[in-house]
Design a protein around this motif. Structure first.
Motif, PDB file in Angstrom:
ATOM      1  N   LEU A 127       3.185   6.966  -6.304  1.00  0.00           N
ATOM      2  CA  LEU A 127       2.363   7.982  -6.941  1.00  0.00           C
ATOM      3  C   LEU A 127       2.944   9.370  -6.694  1.00  0.00           C
ATOM      4  N   LEU A 128       3.388   9.575  -5.468  1.00  0.00           N
ATOM      5  CA  LEU A 128       3.985  10.860  -5.138  1.00  0.00           C
ATOM      6  C   LEU A 128       5.236  11.098  -5.970  1.00  0.00           C
ATOM      7  N   ILE A 146      -4.849  10.900  -4.125  1.00  0.00           N
ATOM      8  CA  ILE A 146      -4.683   9.661  -3.359  1.00  0.00           C
ATOM      9  C   ILE A 146      -3.700   9.817  -2.199  1.00  0.00           C
ATOM     10  N   PRO A 147      -2.538  10.380  -2.436  1.00  0.00           N
ATOM     11  CA  PRO A 147      -1.648  10.530  -1.285  1.00  0.00           C
ATOM     12  C   PRO A 147      -2.257  11.387  -0.188  1.00  0.00           C
ATOM     13  N   LEU A 148      -2.965  12.414  -0.614  1.00  0.00           N
ATOM     14  CA  LEU A 148      -3.595  13.292   0.363  1.00  0.00           C
ATOM     15  C   LEU A 148      -4.594  12.519   1.209  1.00  0.00           C
ATOM     16  N   PHE A 189       0.830  -1.201   0.000  1.00  0.00           N
ATOM     17  CA  PHE A 189       0.000   0.000   0.000  1.00  0.00           C
ATOM     18  C   PHE A 189       0.867   1.255   0.000  1.00  0.00           C
ATOM     19  N   TYR A 230      -1.511  17.981   7.898  1.00  0.00           N
ATOM     20  CA  TYR A 230      -0.588  18.197   9.007  1.00  0.00           C
ATOM     21  C   TYR A 230      -1.120  19.244   9.957  1.00  0.00           C
ATOM     22  N   HIS A 255       6.005  13.204   1.043  1.00  0.00           N
ATOM     23  CA  HIS A 255       5.200  14.283   0.481  1.00  0.00           C
ATOM     24  C   HIS A 255       6.062  15.517   0.270  1.00  0.00           C
ATOM     25  N   GLU A 314      -1.861  20.624   0.489  1.00  0.00           N
ATOM     26  CA  GLU A 314      -1.137  19.462   0.982  1.00  0.00           C
ATOM     27  C   GLU A 314      -0.785  19.583   2.440  1.00  0.00           C
ATOM     28  N   GLN A 364       4.522  11.871  -9.467  1.00  0.00           N
ATOM     29  CA  GLN A 364       4.090  13.234  -9.676  1.00  0.00           C
ATOM     30  C   GLN A 364       5.258  14.174  -9.835  1.00  0.00           C
ATOM     31  N   THR A 391      -4.674   9.396   1.660  1.00  0.00           N
ATOM     32  CA  THR A 391      -3.950   8.442   2.501  1.00  0.00           C
ATOM     33  C   THR A 391      -3.455   9.116   3.763  1.00  0.00           C
ATOM     34  N   ILE A 438      -7.710  12.909  -9.573  1.00  0.00           N
ATOM     35  CA  ILE A 438      -7.974  11.945  -8.509  1.00  0.00           C
ATOM     36  C   ILE A 438      -6.683  11.274  -8.069  1.00  0.00           C
ATOM     37  N   ALA A 439      -5.866  11.002  -9.023  1.00  0.00           N
ATOM     38  CA  ALA A 439      -4.620  10.336  -8.682  1.00  0.00           C
ATOM     39  C   ALA A 439      -3.796  11.196  -7.750  1.00  0.00           C
ATOM     40  N   GLU A 440      -3.874  12.473  -7.963  1.00  0.00           N
ATOM     41  CA  GLU A 440      -3.106  13.349  -7.100  1.00  0.00           C
ATOM     42  C   GLU A 440      -3.697  13.412  -5.706  1.00  0.00           C
ATOM     43  N   LEU A 459      -3.749   9.902   9.531  1.00  0.00           N
ATOM     44  CA  LEU A 459      -3.922  10.807  10.655  1.00  0.00           C
ATOM     45  C   LEU A 459      -5.159  10.473  11.449  1.00  0.00           C
ATOM     46  N   VAL A 462      -5.975   6.785 -14.015  1.00  0.00           N
ATOM     47  CA  VAL A 462      -5.546   6.769 -12.623  1.00  0.00           C
ATOM     48  C   VAL A 462      -4.911   5.433 -12.289  1.00  0.00           C
ATOM     49  N   SER A 484      -1.683   5.039 -13.646  1.00  0.00           N
ATOM     50  CA  SER A 484      -0.683   5.873 -13.007  1.00  0.00           C
ATOM     51  C   SER A 484      -0.259   5.270 -11.673  1.00  0.00           C
ATOM     52  N   ALA A 516       2.615   8.500   9.544  1.00  0.00           N
ATOM     53  CA  ALA A 516       2.220   9.800   9.009  1.00  0.00           C
ATOM     54  C   ALA A 516       3.437  10.645   8.698  1.00  0.00           C
ATOM     55  N   VAL A 522       1.230   4.209  -2.897  1.00  0.00           N
ATOM     56  CA  VAL A 522       0.920   5.617  -2.630  1.00  0.00           C
ATOM     57  C   VAL A 522       2.149   6.487  -2.848  1.00  0.00           C
ATOM     58  N   PHE A 548       1.758  12.941 -17.361  1.00  0.00           N
ATOM     59  CA  PHE A 548       0.906  12.250 -16.413  1.00  0.00           C
ATOM     60  C   PHE A 548       0.053  11.251 -17.165  1.00  0.00           C
TER      61      PHE A 548
END
Lengths: 217, 1235
Positions: A40-41, B286-288, A33, B351, A112, B347, A44, B290, B282-284, B295, A54, A57, A105, A37, A50
């Motif tokens: 994906l970051l 996903i990390p958010l 998982f 936090y 991130h 983003e 980006q 997550t 949407i793909a962008e 959290l 989805v 990607s 996190a 994720v 891109f």
């Protein structure tokens, strides 16, 4: 604390292996998982185009990457408590799920940041990431074994990636390879610490469970 | 309560009250409020629809025009170029920005003239552009060859067919409204309606047709009746598919030549390439997402440590939702104010959740959790909110101030950033999530609790918290993060103001992707004409604040704008001349458009801009001045029918002031909205499970230790109450001196118990009952006590083997819990029938004639008991048992009487007593009893005062000086004070005549502890003499009598309290202040005097001066009991409510709802441990927090008789009576915990 060893009784052993499998499975899925994720970051940041879909990607980087990440994380997560037990210094620092979640996190946050924040140069980026990773270790682990494992795994993984890159199996979109080499170990290190944290917490559960079981017996 | 409250305190109280009410409201109507809150959140978030999602905002890249060449398809390694900048763009966009005005303005013109003729000019311009042909060496090019050829409109846009071009060049202008035909325009009687016709209804969410055609946002076009600038702005947008520098420059020069713009300084050397990402990333996301999930889990695991929260998931969800929605709302409101941020900074949202959301949720959760547990949920929520109200309001006020300061710096960037920072901090603050709060036994009726609650936060219980949680609570308490952010903002603003703001501003502008309109004073604001003609100082930067298009007070005459730059301005202050200015905002006017402007324009022709880019060429400025005559000529006949609008006749000065006012109003509105937001937001978290919680609460069930629910393990050792049985009727009087315990039942039987072991030492029976007991009721008891007795092995028939002395200890373990302490039955007693007076009608008259308050009149009950159990054979004289013991065994406990002792008894009594009376009074009932040393002082309804030896059970002396019933007794040192029914107060002195001068101590060797009070050995001659009698001490019967610290305090039904000195019986004070009879008094060694009355009031008095310290109304109905500790006053009332007050301030801390009928029984074991009686149980409470610690059930059978009296002994034991039984409860574990 260490009175209970894995193989005290035959039933216990069987139970232990099942537990190990369950633990490994959970860690594997967590690893997959996170790999998806975080990939994906990274996508980006580095990929110019891109992908339109989805799903594609998400799986943009070879099918084998998430499973291998999952496998690695399972290995790390199982290895950590084992090494703790071998070394005879059970990890007692912040053994709570909330702490583990925070660790995850922060790990995602580091990724991130590395993906979103534009640094002036690569050196700055790697320095920041290194500081963050060390901070992660200090905040959530603080064990020598954790640090050692983290560093060794980070080095190993970096070398492995580099070999892969050289062999052309895996390719970075950004050709700056010094850049890659400098920030990759930090991410690996943070990931190892995180997975180790999760693994330890899971092992704690198993320990408690076995304890109860022996009490019942 | 002190009358001298400072303003601050008043404010605080009001805020607290408001929050309390609000919390109550929210908790009472959860569903509507949740709906309302959701609605308001959605409303506030609505403007967000116009914002790009995180990651989808357009990205721009600027290149020069001169050396522009179409980028190659291959991505280059050049780091300066973005990755997307390769290949040709989808289109080049050339905008011709037209500013037109009728000048000079004539008073004969009508409002429509402002825009009719300027708009009419579009057709000639269009013609010019279409027909422009550029020819050079490479050939002849016209627009047709270069422009983007579009085909059909997107299906579904048929209604736009009439206004959008099809099958040809994509050329949009306002002329499209009239199919680019001048005739249609001229025949259109209402231009505005035509324009408005195509507007979508309601709030537009993306680029509207009007924006598309005009090319500038609607409010800047000036096409309205109320355009005070009288300048109309629009663009002609030409979309080119190929870039031809020659054609474009020739077009530019041509247009400039036709319509020169003298004062235009627009740069034309940059073209901007805009890259559009995917519309829905949407793909962008996903990390958010997550991150949010992680959290969420983190908060869940954090809050799992907080006890008493039922739904941790709910709490975690609430925190996340609250912060998320508040952030979104803040951004949405920013958009509403004209600040258009993107969500690219989104983003950091997750936090922020950690920092702010968790903190605030913790604050409120902590606050709500620390309210008394037995209150109803909604009351608890209300209290928790009001506890935190002050700090909430304080913080919010501070932050509002900061925001206002930020507003008055007039830097929109700061305003925006401020809002972005403050709003979440604030809005995240108020939510409370009481739903998951666990209510345990909720008391049946919710009584309105006064809202002045101040729980002492610093004293927050450290006992129960793990260390980590303490840190969290510390964070929560101090709101560390919030304060840091606050300080950071202040510093930041300071830096921004005092350093060169230009750099930061541009940086911010880039961040916010919105050009700060205040960038003008540095750049475009310094327009050439301003430099040339400094007369026009009025053209200050505020006029370029495009958010507030204020009319420019410095008109520029037409001739000057056309190049005749003359220092002498002919009519500089003529406001009727519209001025056309070109500012920096015109240079990139497309920035003011929606970010979906271009994608939507292209999407009409099914061309997607996703992942592609367009190139915006520098605009071509066109200035058109029309003469009034032209305007009149182009008029439509119907135009003049419109009434001229009432133009505000505000002078220029006033208008500049107005700008300031507008800004102030904006700030104020923002503040108001913030407050609204605050209130809306903390409604988000109203109790979702409220309905479930509020109703189905039964009473405390047996065996249900509520402490478990707290996650707080109760003291490990189970408290096992000792049952002291023996009384046949309900116990009325209880007295103890710490070692011994005396109880008296309705039947008049006095029993003395060892307060440590619970053994029955002495029975001082009453004759009538004795008689009945031998055959009647006690026999009945035998039936159900048989098993226990046989176990016990104490043969009740065996007189020599009573349950006394050492032999009793043998059977003690068996009997301890199950068997009642049975008194030995005196079967073999001499027939003393003649001595018995069975004439029950000859009661002392006082008993009947003056019926006392209920609770003192036992006569009737006793009579009834007599009659019920009246035996046929009156048997025995009640040899007051151990009085008959032989002298050598005098110190031993021996209760078994022997034959022939009766005479000895009497002899002894006669010799040892005062000699004034010979026998105890058995007819009257005991109304008051006190125990000191080994003397029991009993006051009877007949007015007789008797002194009994508690160990031996012998009557030591008796005094019959008074005839009125003794309602209350106090026994202090060697003085006894008796209060009588007729209001008189008698002081007795107990004199001890030691015949041998021996100092003897009572007690068997086995119980070797020393009694605290002087001991009266049986050899002593004890006399009790009335030293003083205060007749008419009170006008009405004395109800309460307390003595301590050398003072005797009496309370009476005549509403007064009197304080006497014990030594000389002198009345020191008469304390007046109650409006009802006194029902409860408390005085202790530290001279604390508290009194409670039938009016429900509680007064605290200063015993030294006799002044009233405080006066509070706490109960509905009588105050039944009062206890003080060093910090608080505990009162109970007939309303079954126990209230805890702060002693110094008189503020109610909290209240505990008691079970019906048990309100009066309470006691304080230590400073922080309160014990109250319930239905067959006693409960221990933490005084500091009102937490229920433990409930101990007194009997196994569970017949819930209410505990009516409760006595706290010195050794941390409590004695309480329920029904005919006594219960002795030790609380050793509590003591350990307290130590």
């Amino acid at each position: 604390m260490r009175a209970l060893k894995c193989g005290t009784a035959s039933g216990g052993k069987k139970c232990w292996t099942t537990n190990l499998l369950i633990r490994g499975g959970m860690l594997f899925f967590v690893g997959v998982f996170l790999a998806l994720v975080l990939n994906l970051l990274q996508v980006q940041r580095n990929v110019t185009l891109f992908p339109p879909d989805v799903i594609s990607s998400v799986f943009s980087s070879g099918w084998w990457v998430p499973p291998s990440c999952g496998f690695a994380s399972a290995m790390i997560g199982v290895l950590y408590p084992c090494i703790d037990r071998r070394l005879g210094e059970p990890h007692k620092f912040k053994r709570e799920w909330s702490s583990v979640m925070r660790c995850v996190a922060v790990f995602v946050g580091i990724n991130h940041a590395s993906a979103k924040v534009n640094f002036a140069n690569n050196f700055q980026l790697s320095l920041t990431l290194a500081a963050l990773s060390i901070g992660l270790w200090w905040t959530f682990d603080r064990s020598r074994s954790g640090f050692g494992l983290g560093v060794s795994f980070a080095l190993l993984a970096t070398v492995a990636t580099q070999i892969l890159v050289y062999n052309g199996v895996f390719q970075y979109t950004n050709p700056d390879f010094i850049y890659i080499r400098s920030w990759l170990p930090c991410i690996f290190f943070a990931g190892v610490i995180t997975m180790g944290n999760i693994g330890r917490q899971l092992a704690l559960y198993e320990y408690k469970f076995l304890q109860e079981k022996t009490h019942l017996e | 309560m002190s009358n001298r409250m400072t303003l601050r305190e008043q404010l605080r109280e009001k805020i607290s009250a408001a929050f309390y009410r609000h919390g109550l409201l929210c908790a009472s109507y959860p569903v509507p409020i949740i709906l309302f809150t959701s609605a308001s959140i959605l409303t506030c978030c609505y403007p967000l629809l116009r914002l790009p999602l995180p990651g989808t905002g357009p990205v721009e890249f600027t290149t020069g025009v001169r050396d522009y060449s179409v980028p190659s398809h291959e991505p280059q390694g050049d780091l300066e170029r973005p990755d997307w900048y390769h290949g040709p763009p989808v289109a080049y966009i050339q905008q011709v920005l037209v500013k037109a005005a009728v000048s000079p303005w004539d008073s004969s013109l009508v409002p429509v003239d402002v825009f009719r003729s300027p708009l009419g000019k579009v057709f000639s311009l269009l013609e010019e552009i279409r027909n422009h042909v550029h020819s050079d060496g490479s050939g002849v090019r016209s627009l047709e060859t270069l422009c983007l050829q579009v085909t059909d409109l997107f299906p579904g846009l048929r209604r736009m067919q009439s206004v959008l071009p099809e099958h040809g060049c994509l050329l949009v202008s306002p002329g499209n409204y009239w199919q680019n035909q001048r005739d249609l325009f001229d025949s259109d009687s209402d231009l505005l309606r035509t324009i408005q016709k195509h507007e979508p209804k309601g709030l537009h969410t993306s680029a509207t047709l009007r924006d598309l055609l005009f090319g500038v946002p609607g409010k800047y076009t000036g096409v309205s009746h109320y355009n005070r600038k009288r300048v109309v702005t629009y663009t002609i947008t030409v979309v080119l598919s190929r870039y031809d520098a020659g054609f474009l420059s020739s077009l530019r020069s041509r247009l400039k030549q036709l319509h020169p713009s003298a004062n235009c300084s627009l740069r034309d050397d940059h073209m901007v390439h805009i890259h559009f990402k995917e519309e829905i990333g949407i793909a962008e996301l996903i990390p958010l997402v997550t991150t949010y999930i992680i959290l969420f889990a983190y908060i869940y695991f954090s809050t799992r440590k907080i006890d008493m929260v039922r739904s941790k998931w709910g709490l975690a969800l609430a925190a996340v939702v609250t912060v998320l929605s508040s952030l979104l709302m803040s951004v949405g409101l920013c958009t509403l104010f004209g600040l258009t941020p993107t969500l690219n900074g989104g983003e950091i949202f997750p936090y922020l959740v950690v920092v702010i959301g968790l903190e605030n949720v913790l604050v409120l959760t902590k606050s709500v959790v620390s309210t008394p547990v037995d209150l109803e949920v909604k009351l608890r929520i209300a209290q928790g909110l009001s506890n935190e109200s002050w700090s909430i309001m304080k913080n919010m006020a501070t932050e509002l101030c900061i925001i206002l300061i930020g507003y008055f710096t007039l830097v929109p960037a700061i305003q925006l950033a401020d809002l972005n920072r403050r709003l979440p901090a604030e809005a995240g603050l108020p939510p409370s999530k009481p739903g998951p709060l666990r209510t345990r036994e909720a008391p049946p009726p919710p009584r309105p609790t006064p809202h002045t609650i101040t729980l002492q936060t610093p004293a927050f219980r450290n006992l129960r918290l793990p260390k980590r949680l303490r840190v969290v609570y510390f964070l929560a308490r101090t709101r560390l993060a919030q304060r840091i952010i606050m300080a950071g903002t202040v510093i930041w603003i300071g830096i921004l103001v005092y350093t060169d703001p230009a750099g930061i501003r541009t940086y911010l502008a880039a961040q916010v992707s919105e050009q700060s309109p205040l960038g003008d004073p540095v750049g475009g604001g310094l327009t050439p004409h301003l430099a040339v003609a400094p007369v026009f100082r009025g053209g200050d930067p505020t006029s370029t604040l495009s958010i507030h298009p204020a009319p420019d007070p410095t008109p520029l005459p037409e001739n000057q704008s056309q190049g005749h730059i003359a220092p002498a301005v002919p009519f500089p202050h003529l406001p009727s001349v519209p001025q056309i200015t070109w500012g920096a905002e015109d240079e990139e006017g497309w920035r003011r458009l929606s970010f979906r402007h271009w994608p939507s324009l292209f999407s009409y022709y099914n061309i997607t801009l996703a992942k592609k880019y367009i190139s915006l060429l520098p605009v071509i400025p066109v200035t058109i001045h029309l003469s009034p005559q032209e305007a009149i000529d182009t008029r439509h006949p119907q135009d003049t029918r419109h009434p001229p609008p009432s133009i505000p006749k505000a002078s220029a000065d006033l208008q500049t002031d107005l700008t300031l006012y507008k800004v102030a109003a904006l700030g104020l509105a923002a503040g108001v909205l913030l407050v609204l937001l605050l209130f809306c937001l903390y409604r988000v978290l109203c109790p979702r499970n409220y309905g479930r919680n509020g109703v189905a609460h039964g009473r405390r069930r047996r065996g249900d230790l509520p402490c478990d629910d707290y996650g707080y393990s109760p003291p490990v050792s189970e408290i096992s109450p000792l049952l002291l049985r023996g009384h046949s009727m309900d116990i009325e009087c209880l007295a103890s001196d710490g070692m011994l315990l005396a109880s008296c039942c309705l039947a008049g039987q006095i029993r003395v118990w060892d307060a440590q072991t619970g053994d029955c030492l002495t029975v001082i029976p009453k004759q009538g009952l004795r008689r009945c007991s031998s055959s009647g009721c006690w026999e009945q008891r035998d039936v159900w006590d048989t098993s226990a007795e046989s176990e016990c092995g104490c043969d009740p028939r065996d007189p020599s083997n009573g349950c006394d002395g050492m032999s009793e200890d043998d059977c003690y373990p068996l009997r301890r819990r199950s068997a009642p302490t049975r008194p030995p039955l005196f079967t073999d007693q001499p027939d003393l029938t003649p001595l018995i007076d069975t004439n029950f009608t000859s009661q002392p008259p006082s008993n009947v004639s003056t019926p006392p308050r209920g609770g003192f009149d036992f006569g009737g009950l006793v009579e009834r008991a007599y009659k019920e159990h009246e035996p046929p054979s009156p048997s025995a004289y009640p040899s007051p048992s151990s009085a008959s013991s032989s002298p050598p065994l005098a110190t031993q406990l021996q209760r078994s009487p022997s034959l022939g002792d009766t005479s000895g008894l009497y002899n002894q009594e006669r010799t040892s007593g005062a000699g004034t009376q010979s026998a105890a009074d058995w007819e009257s009932s005991v109304w008051a009893m006190e125990l000191r040393g080994n003397l029991i002082a009993a006051g009877r309804s007949s007015g007789k005062l008797e002194l009994w030896d508690a160990v031996e059970g012998s009557l030591r002396c008796s005094n019959e000086d008074g005839v009125s019933g003794i309602t209350a007794l106090a026994f202090l040192n060697n003085r006894i004070v008796a209060a009588r029914l007729n209001g008189s107060l008698d002081f007795f002195t107990v004199d001890v005549h030691k015949p041998l001068g021996l100092l003897q101590y009572r007690g068997a060797p086995g119980r070797g502890s020393m009694p605290p009070s002087p001991c009266y050995s049986s050899e002593d001659m004890i006399s009790c003499q009335l030293t003083r009698s205060v007749q008419c001490a009170h006008q009405k019967p004395i109800t309460v009598l307390r003595a301590a610290a050398g003072r005797v305090v009496t309370g009476s039904q005549d509403h007064t309290v009197r304080v006497y000195r014990l030594e000389d019986s002198c009345c020191l004070f008469t304390l007046q202040g109650h409006s009802g009879g006194i029902t409860a008094i408390y005085i202790d060694q530290t001279m604390v005097l508290a009194s409670g009355g039938q009016d429900g009031a509680i007064c605290l008095w200063d015993v030294l001066t006799g002044s009233r310290v405080s006066h509070v109304y706490g109960h509905r109905g009588d105050v039944t009991s009062l206890v003080c500790t060093t910090s608080c006053v505990i009162s109970s009332g007939l309303d079954d409510l126990i209230c805890i007050w702060d002693r110094s301030t008189g503020i109610k801390l909290y209240s505990i709802q008691q079970e019906v009928g048990c309100g009066a029984s309470l006691g304080v074991i230590s400073e922080s441990l309160l014990v109250t009686g319930g239905q067959g149980c006693v409960s221990f409470w933490d005084l500091n927090f009102g937490d229920l610690l433990q409930t101990v059930y007194l009997s196994q059978s569970g017949d819930g008789q209410g505990v009516r009296q409760l006595l706290v002994l010195d050794n941390a034991a409590i004695v309480c009576d329920f029904g005919s039984e006594l219960s002795l409860v030790y609380v050793p574990s509590v003591l350990e915990k307290l130590d």
